[in-house]
Write an enzyme that holds these catalytic residues in place. Structure first.
Site, short mmCIF file in Angstrom:
data_model
loop_
_atom_site.label_atom_id
_atom_site.label_comp_id
_atom_site.label_asym_id
_atom_site.label_seq_id
_atom_site.Cartn_x
_atom_site.Cartn_y
_atom_site.Cartn_z
CE LYS A 86 -3.73 0.30 2.57
NZ LYS A 86 -4.45 0.30 3.87
O1 G3P Z 1 -7.52 1.28 5.11
C1 G3P Z 1 -7.69 2.66 5.38
C2 G3P Z 1 -8.58 2.80 6.51
O2 G3P Z 1 -8.03 2.01 7.55
C3 G3P Z 1 -8.85 4.15 7.06
O3 G3P Z 1 -9.91 3.97 7.90
O4 G3P Z 1 -11.34 4.28 9.83
O5 G3P Z 1 -9.03 5.20 9.85
O6 G3P Z 1 -10.79 6.23 8.39
P1 G3P Z 1 -10.29 5.00 9.05
#
Ligand code: G3P
Length: 229
Positions: A86
């Site tokens: 990633k």
């Molecule tokens: O994979 C990206 C994701 O983990 C971001 O999620 O919940 O931190 O906005 P969040």
């Protein structure tokens, strides 16, 4: 649409893989650091739980393209199997995406918030782009609409890059993304339970059991089919 798990919690990964159709696991530095344990141990354990055929997406911690490539090679060597590095969408990230692809490493371009970012990531050779739904919704933007437009742009230009939507806080966001034609979502373990829950399902199951018991008592269908000695 495929479902991936956005976590590095080994117990949760084990449980979800047992019950749900999990296509892989995604992590990022925040998710990994929550586990407060050895990085190698975390990623190799995830791989041994999910096996070599499910996708494992691990994020780079480097910022410069050559360093990203070197790190991606080390992670790939460590986890093996179906692996994607990633890489956040930056100028160096785009260069790194091309470099990694030329070295045969799968690439997921992440931290995508706009349609132009997604198009450029695709042109750099990314296998997946990861637009962040909830973080867009949080700033009164529309995460689902961004995904919808990315999907349409890719269709318009015949682009094979897949859309792996990320950052979800509720089942409605996941449902709406499923209507856009996105290829995959990555969600936290609890969201799986939320996605399958409906009280009417439990009422229906209770009614089936009551109706059966009224006629067959505590004998199960399989027992009634056992051959008598
Ligand atoms: O994979 C990206 C994701 O983990 C971001 O999620 O919940 O931190 O906005 P969040």
């Amino acid at each position: 649409m495929l479902y991936l798990l956005d976590t590095a919690d080994l117990d949760a990964i084990r449980t979800c893989c047992e019950y749900y159709p999990v296509a892989g696991v995604t992590t990022n530095p925040t998710i990994i650091s929550r586990e407060k344990s050895d990085f190698r141990e975390i990623i190799t354990s995830i791989r041994s739980i999910i096996g070599p055929d499910k996708m494992l997406h691990v994020q780079t911690t480097e910022e410069e393209a050559d360093a990203i490539l070197r790190e991606a090679e080390k992670i790939r060597e460590t986890v093996g199997g179906k692996f994607f590095i990633k890489i956040p969408i930056t100028r160096e990230g785009l260069k790194a995406a091309s470099l990694c692809k030329s070295h045969g490493i799968g690439v997921t371009m992440t931290a995508i918030f706009t349609q132009p970012q997604a198009l450029l990531a695709a042109r750099a050779g990314a296998d997946f782009v990861a637009p962040y739904i909830n973080r867009l919704d949080n700033i009164v933007s529309d995460g689902v609409r961004v995904v919808e437009e990315i999907v349409n742009i890719y269709r318009t230009y015949g682009i094979g890059t897949k859309v792996l939507a990320a950052s979800f806080k509720n089942a409605e966001q996941v449902h709406k993304v499923s209507l856009t034609g996105a290829d995959a979502v990555t969600i936290n373990p609890d969201l799986f339970d939320t996605l399958i829950y409906h009280p009417l399902t439990y009422y229906a199951i209770d009614d089936f059991a009551k109706d059966w018991e009224a006629v067959y008592g505590d004998k199960k269908a399989g027992e009634l089919l056992e051959k008598k000695a």
